[in-house]
Structure formats: C-alpha cells, structure tokens
Design an enzyme around this catalytic site. Structure first.
Site, PDB file in Angstrom:
ATOM      1  N   ASP A 499       1.138  -8.582   8.342  1.00  9.03           N
ATOM      2  CA  ASP A 499       1.151  -7.506   7.341  1.00  9.03           C
ATOM      3  C   ASP A 499       2.622  -6.733   7.373  1.00  9.03           C
ATOM      4  O   ASP A 499       2.646  -5.402   7.442  1.00  9.03           O
ATOM      5  CB  ASP A 499       0.099  -6.382   7.801  1.00  9.03           C
ATOM      6  CG  ASP A 499      -0.068  -5.365   6.595  1.00  9.03           C
ATOM      7  OD1 ASP A 499       0.279  -5.729   5.385  1.00  9.03           O
ATOM      8  OD2 ASP A 499      -0.936  -4.235   6.981  1.00  9.03           O
ATOM      9  N   LYS A 501       5.916  -4.817   6.010  1.00  7.90           N
ATOM     10  CA  LYS A 501       6.119  -4.161   4.665  1.00  7.90           C
ATOM     11  C   LYS A 501       6.705  -2.934   5.210  1.00  7.90           C
ATOM     12  O   LYS A 501       6.667  -2.328   6.310  1.00  7.90           O
ATOM     13  CB  LYS A 501       4.982  -3.674   3.977  1.00  7.90           C
ATOM     14  CG  LYS A 501       3.710  -3.141   4.543  1.00  7.90           C
ATOM     15  CD  LYS A 501       2.431  -2.897   3.628  1.00  7.90           C
ATOM     16  CE  LYS A 501       1.309  -2.376   4.387  1.00  7.90           C
ATOM     17  NZ  LYS A 501       0.301  -2.200   3.649  1.00  7.90           N
ATOM     18  N   ASN A 504       5.046  -0.272   7.347  1.00  5.14           N
ATOM     19  CA  ASN A 504       4.391  -0.799   8.820  1.00  5.14           C
ATOM     20  C   ASN A 504       5.844  -0.875   9.722  1.00  5.14           C
ATOM     21  O   ASN A 504       5.801  -1.387  10.808  1.00  5.14           O
ATOM     22  CB  ASN A 504       3.726  -1.950   8.947  1.00  5.14           C
ATOM     23  CG  ASN A 504       2.226  -1.701   8.583  1.00  5.14           C
ATOM     24  OD1 ASN A 504       1.782  -0.560   8.315  1.00  5.14           O
ATOM     25  ND2 ASN A 504       1.592  -2.937   7.998  1.00  5.14           N
ATOM     26  N   ASP A 517       1.063  -1.082  13.438  1.00  8.86           N
ATOM     27  CA  ASP A 517      -0.292  -1.330  12.865  1.00  8.86           C
ATOM     28  C   ASP A 517      -0.502  -3.004  13.036  1.00  8.86           C
ATOM     29  O   ASP A 517       0.121  -3.782  12.184  1.00  8.86           O
ATOM     30  CB  ASP A 517      -0.184  -1.155  11.285  1.00  8.86           C
ATOM     31  CG  ASP A 517      -1.325  -1.001  10.737  1.00  8.86           C
ATOM     32  OD1 ASP A 517      -2.731  -1.843  11.367  1.00  8.86           O
ATOM     33  OD2 ASP A 517      -1.516  -0.425   9.848  1.00  8.86           O
ATOM     34  N   THR A 536      -0.815  -7.577   2.502  1.00 11.39           N
ATOM     35  CA  THR A 536      -0.780  -6.782   1.337  1.00 11.39           C
ATOM     36  C   THR A 536      -0.061  -7.607   0.017  1.00 11.39           C
ATOM     37  O   THR A 536       0.662  -8.416   0.130  1.00 11.39           O
ATOM     38  CB  THR A 536       0.543  -5.689   1.483  1.00 11.39           C
ATOM     39  OG1 THR A 536       0.102  -4.930   2.667  1.00 11.39           O
ATOM     40  CG2 THR A 536       0.947  -4.750   0.233  1.00 11.39           C
TER      41      THR A 536
END
Length: 686
Positions: A499, A501, A504, A517, A536
């Site tokens: 994840d 991005k 995060n 996260d 995402t």
C-alpha cells in the site's frame, strides 16, 4: 512545364512554410505547457488555502474542509480471495451451464470487446463462458442499483438497458455488452444504476467462481512448470524460491508440424522444455549429406540446456513431429534470475535484528507496564475509515509523546479486516528499521483497539506534496531512497507491503520518511505468492488486477508509481473510477506520456520498475534491490549517509516540541460512539 529551378524554388517555399508551421506548433505547445503549469500552481494554492483556513468556531466549515481532504486522499481497497483453500483449488468442480453455440459466441465476443476482460487468457475466457448462468428480467426492472454491494458481472444476450449515475443518464446498452465487472474483482458498491427498458436475457457469473477460474489457471500452470523444472538435472539442486521465479519466466511457444525449433550449426541462447507434442532430433554428419534421424522427444523432455551457460553452437536439428508447445527461457532471463541468487542471504538484516532485539528488551519492559490511563490525548494527527490517530502524551513525562492509532472494533468486524489487523500488529512489532514507524505495544477495550506508535511530527508526505504541487528530482530521490531501504528490510523477511503512496509516508522531526500503515502488509515467505486483491487503485500492479497471484515485485511496481507522482504531482495511471484506472494500468507504462520535467534517467528507472511482467522488474532480478541502488538516477547518492542518518534531508520540518502538531491538518472531534463489540472474541491475542 516548369524548369528544374522552378521546382527547386517551389520545394524551398514549401520547406519554409512547413518550418514556420513547426515553429508555430512549438510556440503553441510552449504556451499550453505554461498554462498547464499555471493551472497546477493555482490548484495547489487553492488546496493550500483550503488546508490553512481552519475556523475555530464554525464546526460546519471544519467538516467541509475535512470532506475536501478526504476527496483528495485516496482510500485503499481490499478483498480476501475466494473461500477455497488455495491448495485445493485444482479439485474444485466448477458449475457448467449448457448454451447454444450462438450464446457461447456472443459471450466470448462480449468478453473480448471489454477493456478489462479482454486481458484474460483464452482458456480462462472459455471457462467463464461455460460457468455463466442465465438470468431474465422484465421491463422496468432494476438489475444493479447504485450504492448497493454487488458480486455479479453480466453479459447481455437480449434486450436493452439504461445506465444512470446520480440520476443522470450515461448510456443505453444492447446485446453483446459486459457490465458490472468491478464486482468480480472485490466486494464493492455499484457505481451506477442499470434498469431494463425491455425484457432482457442475461448471462451472469459471481466473484467466487470468477476468482476460482483465475487463481486455478495460474496455480495449475505454475505447479506443472515447477515439476518440469525439477526433472531437469541442471535445475535439480536449485532452491524452491529460485525455481518458482524460473517457472514464472518460462514462456509458452507453439510450433507447427515440420517446423524447425533448432537448426544444426546455428548459434543459440535458448533452452526448451516440451510441454505438449513430440519432436524429432536429426543430425547432418557429412557435408551435403541427408539428415540422420537420432531419436524423438516428448512431453517433459528438454533440449538446448548448454545455451544457458554460454553461447551454444547447436549440434543437431530439432523438428516438430506434430503440433508442439515448448516452455522456453533464454540465457539473459536465466542469468538475470539465477546469477547470484544462490548467494543471496538475509544475514545482514538478521544481525541487525539480533542487536536491535537486545537494545529493545528494556524498552519492551517499559511499555509493557503502561496502561491506557497513563496517557493524555493532545491532538488529532489523522482520520480514516478505520478510526483516528491521536498524538498522546505520557502523564508521567511530558517530553514523551506517541501516535495512538485507535481502531473501531465494530468497523473491523463489519469489513472483515481481522486478519489484516492481526498481521499489521505482528509485522510492525517485529520491524526494527529506521525507515519504518515503530509499534511499541497494543491495548484494547470493549469498543476499540489501540496501537501505540512512534510519533513522527514532520507531517505526511502527502500534505507536503499537496502544498508544493510536485518535487524536484533530488527531493524525490531522497524519499524514494527511504522507501527502497524500508522495502529492502521487509523483503529480506519475506514481507510484502502492498500500500505504498504519499499518504503512507510520514516525516520524523529530522525530515526522514518512514513507512506507516501496515494494514495490507503480509508475510508470504520466499518464492510464494498471495491472491488478496488490495492496494490503492492508482498503485495496483497488473498481476493483482488480473488475479494472477503476486509477490514482492508488486511493491517495486508501486515504487515506480510513487516516483512519477512525486515528480509530477499526479500518478501516471488515473481514471474517473477504479475500473477505468485498472484498464489504463493494463495498457502499460509505455502508453503514458512522460512530462518534460521527468529527467531521462528518472523515466528510465520508472519504466524498469513498472514492467508488466513481474520477473522483469528492477528489484526482482538476481541482484535484488542493489539493481535499483546502482541505477544511473541514483548515481552519486549517499546511501551510507542515508542509513546512518547523517544525510541532510531536502525538506527539514519545523518541529518546536514533542507536542507540536502544526505540520498536520486540523480535524474535527469524533463524536460518534460505536457500540461495544461483544460478538466476535477474535481479538483475544491483540
């Protein structure tokens, strides 16, 4: 008729005219670029002002501001794979519904005409056609309602439907069209309403059946390829994870009867395993002599293995005796995957962990004796669907502050995220890296789970990117390097992150970026894959979308996407809804036009990280993460300084004290009081 001089003069005039036209086009392009930059700058200013204006008294304005932020911040999605045990998939009996040849053709054509489903393998499409069952609706019926949760995808055979979104008509559809396809990827709410204009006949398939087909195809093929490889003496002693990578890189090649697969005397760099059919091996011993038949080879036999060690002059002909399918690997691919893989060791990280464990023993004892009542809440650092992150202060020592992630138990149970939360806790507690946010301990009560974490008060990278619009090459390089270090650590432990991005990545008081996260992180081990659809949308790798199973190489794909977004302010793949985003991703990075501000070396690295085939991605080859660190874009970068924390970050946040939350946006108070969760007992070990 004009003279040669006249013609030359006319040609000269035309050339001059074209030159002027080109100059005008260049001028207009420049003007367009400047206008684009101005729009981007004004948009960034607007975002900035929206985030700065924080009226203290008007709660309604705060709520509007929060909605603005949430609209920009991207929500990750997740769906567990089909309920079957992955190893038992090959024994699952799929449903079969008889159809006329016309219906079969119509369904197949509709699938091949669909932007997403046309990417499936023909064998998968055939199974989907067989599994689809008939559904009928009368006139003025609602097939799909916007906002409802769905799990079926449809192909229309007869009739007409109308598609609306927020009561606005989008289009009408007739026979031979696929709709509702997002629902077979993961559990999601429908993005539009589909109503019948006439009586309609449809064919449907549900998510579980679709995922079974997708996963089974890949697993059966992978298992078969592994068995082939194990039977070859050259590969006999290779580790399981290396064999698994080789199985992934094998390509199926088809030959017609009589076709030469290898010709005597030719130079070769390719190795073949026969997966179907039979070949004849012949040799010409005398000059101009007739080829002499030596023997034939069938399924499971191999030839050309010397080509993998060095350039090979073929000593015989190999000719297809019938239609033949071979699994093929060339020397370059073999060397990229095998060379040095045997020597890969996790010793460096294990040593670091051993020292870290000793260092953290006293720390663990300190945190073990704390209770929730020992903390004061200072301010909110972030909010999300899961709950909130609060800055908390130790009552007994005001200089000690932490980030407390507070998760609603009811929300976790409702969204079936229990395993993800448990995995997040286990992975974060064991992670001792300067590029990963520390988790010190967890608490729970009847309504919430609490994760006590390191407080990083430099703010989210997402907020800084939003306010600045985009980053310079050198700034992007620093943050990318922080992620590379975090990935190197996680991957050495067989952990996939999934994840990545800007949302995060969080900055500590020095300005170093850390991963936060870990809700989608998973320990999969080495040479293994996982099938959970998560991430995402703009950052999801093609193999996740196509349910092929994925491993750590999906993280390297997302690293390329992050680089692009940091350099430009937007990810390369983005559509008005998730399905359109996935279709753009499946078209590939080569279909994306790179803005001029991305340097040649940065573009080269992004494209090497975002290869469609996971086996070709930088970071997933024989030298692992070193291939990224040695890339031209990182030339001269001080990796040692980064690891030791002596390298000066490009952005140094202003953090005045342990309770300074000025680098974070403001959030309204949480007035919602969730019910106690007394239904599950799943979190007893949290």
């Amino acid at each position: 008729m004009g003279t040669l001089r006249d013609l030359q003069y006319a040609l000269q005039e035309k050339i001059e005219e074209l030159r002027q036209r080109d100059a005008l086009i260049d001028e207009l392009e420049l003007e367009l670029d400047q206008k684009d930059e101005l729009i981007q700058r004004l948009q960034n200013e607007l975002d900035k002002y929206r985030s700065i204006i924080k009226p203290a008294t008007q709660q309604v304005h705060k709520q509007t501001e929060l909605q603005e932020q949430q609209r920009t911040k991207r929500q990750a999605i997740s769906a567990e794979p089909t309920a079957f045990d992955i190893q038992d998939l090959s024994h699952v009996t799929l449903p079969f519904y008889a159809k006329s040849p016309q219906s079969k053709d119509l369904i197949k054509e509709a699938i091949l005409d669909n932007d997403f489903m046309k990417n499936l393998e023909l064998s998968q499409i055939q199974e989907i056609v067989d599994c689809m069952y008939p559904v009928e609706y009368g006139k003025d019926s609602c097939i799909i309602k916007e906002g409802d949760v769905g799990s079926l995808v449809y192909v229309m055979e007869d009739g007409k439907v109308e598609v609306t979104k927020e009561s606005l008509k989008l289009c009408t559809m007739g026979p031979g069209k696929v709709f509702g396809e997002l629902a077979i990827l993961y559990n999601c709410t429908r993005t539009a309403t589909v109503k019948t204009l006439t009586n309609v006949k449809l064919w449907a398939i549900d998510r579980q059946c679709f995922q079974t087909i997708m996963m089974r195809t890949g697993l059966i093929k992978h298992t078969e390829y592994m068995e082939f490889l194990k039977s070859v003496p050259t590969f006999h002693d290779l580790q399981e994870d290396i064999l698994s990578k080789l199985a992934d890189v094998l390509e199926e090649t088809h030959y017609e009867e009589g076709e030469y697969i290898i010709r005597q005397g030719a130079r070769g760099d390719t190795f073949f395993i026969i997966s179907k059919g039979k070949v004849n091996v012949t040799r010409e011993d005398l000059p101009n002599g007739e080829p002499v038949y030596l023997h034939s080879l069938g399924k499971g036999d191999w030839f050309g293995e010397k080509a993998l060690q060095g350039e090979d002059i073929r000593t015989a002909n190999v000719i297809a005796a019938e239609a033949v399918t071979c699994l093929v690997i060339d020397r370059d691919s073999f060397k990229h995957l095998i060379g040095g893989l045997e020597d890969v060791s996790n010793k460096g990280h294990e040593d670091a962990d051993a020292k870290a464990n000793n260092r953290y023993e006293a720390e663990n004892a300190f945190f073990f004796n704390l209770n929730l009542a020992d903390f004061n809440i200072i301010d909110t650092l972030g909010v999300g669907g899961f709950g909130r992150v609060e800055l908390v202060q130790l009552k007994s020592d005001e200089n000690k502050t932490f980030a407390m992630k507070i998760l609603k138990k009811r929300h976790i149970v409702d969204t079936r995220q229990q395993e993800h939360i448990r995995s997040e806790k286990l992975i974060m507690q064991e992670a001792h890296s300067d590029f990963i946010v520390r988790l010190y301990r967890t608490f729970k009560d009847s309504k919430y789970l609490y994760m006590l974490m390191e407080a990083c008060l430099g703010g989210e990278l997402w907020t800084i990117l939003r306010d600045r619009g985009s980053f310079e090459d050198s700034t992007t390089r620093f943050y990318t390097a922080c992620v590379v270090e975090a990935f190197a650590y996680l991957h050495s432990k067989g952990i996939i992150y999934r994840d990545l991005k800007p949302e995060n990545l969080i900055l500590d008081h020095r300005g170093y970026a850390k991963l936060v996260d870990f809700g989608f992180a998973k320990k999969i081990g080495f040479g293994k894959k996982t099938w959970t659809f998560c991430g995402t949308p703009e950052y999801v790798a093609p193999e996740i979308i196509l349910n092929k199973g994925h491993d750590i190489s999906a993280d390297y794909w997302s690293l390329g996407i992050l680089m692009f977004e940091l350099l430009t302010g937007s990810p390369p793949f983005s559509g008005p809804d998730p399905m359109k985003t996935y279709n753009i991703i499946l078209r590939g990075i080569d279909m994306i036009e790179f803005p001029k501000k991305i340097t040649k070396n940065a573009a080269n690295l992004i494209k090497k990280l975002c290869r469609d085939n996971p086996c070709e991605r930088l970071g997933n080859l024989k030298n692992g993460v070193k291939d990224i660190q040695k890339h031209k874009w990182f030339e001269g970068f001080n990796w040692e300084g980064l690891k030791k924390g002596t390298l000066t970050p490009p952005i140094i946040p202003n953090v005045t004290s342990a309770v300074d939350t000025s680098n974070f946006d403001s959030f309204p108070e949480d007035n919602e009081d969730p019910p106690p969760d007394d239904t599950s007992g799943w979190d007893v070990d949290f």
